[in-house]
Enzyme design. Structure first.
Site, PDB file in Angstrom:
ATOM      1  N   ASP A   4      -8.500 -21.481  37.191  1.00 10.75           N
ATOM      2  CA  ASP A   4      -9.526 -22.426  36.771  1.00 10.75           C
ATOM      3  C   ASP A   4      -9.727 -23.434  37.900  1.00 10.75           C
ATOM      4  OD1 ASP A   4     -11.142 -24.251  35.560  1.00 10.75           O
ATOM      5  OD2 ASP A   4      -9.852 -24.603  33.818  1.00 10.75           O
ATOM      6  N   ASP A 100     -16.412 -21.108  36.953  1.00  7.87           N
ATOM      7  CA  ASP A 100     -15.224 -21.650  37.613  1.00  7.87           C
ATOM      8  C   ASP A 100     -13.917 -21.037  37.121  1.00  7.87           C
ATOM      9  OD1 ASP A 100     -15.599 -22.864  35.135  1.00  7.87           O
ATOM     10  OD2 ASP A 100     -14.428 -24.616  35.714  1.00  7.87           O
ATOM     11  N   GLU A 101     -13.981 -20.133  36.153  1.00  8.68           N
ATOM     12  CA  GLU A 101     -12.742 -19.563  35.615  1.00  8.68           C
ATOM     13  C   GLU A 101     -12.732 -18.045  35.735  1.00  8.68           C
ATOM     14  OE1 GLU A 101     -11.780 -20.930  31.660  1.00  8.68           O
ATOM     15  OE2 GLU A 101     -12.780 -22.851  32.007  1.00  8.68           O
TER      16      GLU A 101
HETATM   17 MG   LIG Z   1     -12.563 -25.819  35.668  1.00 12.52          MG
END
Ligand SMILES: [Mg+2]
Length: 407
Positions: A4, A100-101
């Site tokens: 993350d 973002d993950e």
């Molecule tokens: Mg994040």
């Protein structure tokens, strides 16, 4: 593992403009389009109480020296790809979850690079060095616990959730932190005094099933570390179950006709995506968020399965008129094509609904969309869409704030 990227949008902005480093920075939409909300914030802004989702003036009351910058979505997409490229050096099982993950399954790479913790350190160091971004990584024996691990320590941290320590690390967390537990489920569980993941794990699964249906069993398995979900191979497509498109309007909606215009505008995107997957919808669902933030949903079958934007939005609008009581103005609308089928299978004509009307609409829209491909989407469109739609012009609709599920 679950990787993350920390404070993603804000971190990319700081990387692109290093003079922002160490300052309270927030990425925020423009105030004119009522998207003047905080989309992401730096660690410094977070420490002064700035929250994602609040409006700029509220954030500035808590943090008067807050620097706001407009979002650069193309850069967020680019940096997301660059991070995926680094992950790809360690495994081809990479499953993105928002920009973002990502989940990574590195089981098969252990002999090459060492165990999960070792690979997590390699990845974290490379992302820091090559992209100037930091990661929180959770390493575990299933996807759900890896995700919880990455949430547990941030920024720039690696957390190992093992078969030995998970009851100590995970069971004390609030039930809300488990993937799949939204606001409504949390409220139901709270009623039965199920407050932590440990409480959930120790509840009789038959009881959970009686209260939450099949979802109850799934959550019980997840809480007990029995999730056996596979990490997808990078690029593997997720089977499309529904195709929807929604928007928060720039001003509240007060009348049926305003709703009709927005549904018609939204359905064009739904139709184009159905076509690209060779799918037809046999049902339509309308999601409504009122201006007090409460929401409601209606769905109905379509007389004929189709990918036609006009037909889907028209039936959605009929459903809306039947079911919405207009006690409150509307802030956002979603239209979703449901019960999808392949557009290659033949359709049964039915004597109670005139198929020729739909056939004409489909022909018309085929021509319209082929003109869009050659001359752009402004070359020809329904006259209704010339009116004030109360829709912001330049917001890319496929982009969601980081952390939101992509399915
Ligand atoms: Mg994040």
């Amino acid at each position: 593992m679950h990787c993350d990227m920390n404070a993603y949008y804000a971190s990319v902005e700081i990387k692109l403009n290093p003079s922002l480093h160490g300052k309270p920075v927030a990425v925020a939409g423009s105030q004119a389009d009522r998207n003047g909300i905080i989309l992401a914030k730096s660690e410094e802004a977070k420490q002064q109480g700035v929250k994602t989702g609040e409006v700029i003036w509220q954030a500035k009351q808590k943090c008067p020296n807050l620097i706001t910058v407009p979002p650069q979505y193309d850069q967020y997409i680019l940096h997301s790809k660059l991070a995926h490229n680094i992950y790809y050096d360690y495994t081809d099982q990479i499953e993105p979850f928002g920009l973002d993950e990502c989940w990574l399954d590195v089981t098969a790479s252990k002999a090459l690079f060492g165990g999960g913790m070792q690979i997590a350190k390699l990845i974290s160091n490379r992302v820091k060095k090559e992209l100037k971004l930091t990661l929180s990584i959770g390493v575990s024996f299933n996807k759900i616990f890896a995700k919880l691990g990455s949430d547990m320590n941030k920024p720039d941290a690696i957390t190992y959730v093992s078969r030995e320590n998970y009851t100590d690390l995970i069971f004390k967390l609030p039930v809300r932190s488990l993937l799949g537990v939204g606001y409504a489920t949390e409220r139901k569980l709270t009623k039965y005094n199920i407050l932590t993941i440990g409480d959930l794990a120790r509840t009789d699964p038959a009881f959970l099933q009686s209260k939450l249906g099949i979802n109850g069993i799934k959550l019980w398995l997840w809480a007990n570390g029995l999730d056996n979900g596979r990490v997808r191979v990078y690029g593997e497509s997720i089977p499309v179950k529904t195709v929807g498109h929604g928007i928060t309007t720039t001003e509240d909606l007060y009348t049926d006709i305003e709703v009709w215009r927005v549904l018609l505008a939204l359905s064009e995107n739904v139709s184009k995506r159905l076509r690209s997957h060779s799918l037809r919808a046999s049902g339509v669902q309308i999601g409504v968020r009122r201006n007090d933030m409460s929401s409601t949903e209606f769905q109905a079958p379509l007389p004929y399965a189709t990918y036609n934007a006009f037909y889907i939005s028209q039936n959605g609008f009929i459903l809306f008129k039947e079911r919405y009581d207009w006690k409150k103005p509307i802030r956002s609308l979603t239209i979703t094509a449901i019960n999808l089928e392949s557009s290659d299978i033949p359709r049964q004509i039915n004597i109670f609904h005139d198929f020729s009307k739909l056939a004409k609409l489909e022909d018309l829209e085929d021509v319209m969309f082929s003109l869009h491909q050659r001359y752009g989407t402004k070359s020809v469109y329904p006259a209704r869409l010339m009116e004030n739609l109360k829709i912001a012009k330049q917001v890319p609709y496929d982009i969601k704030p980081p952390g939101l599920p992509v399915f």
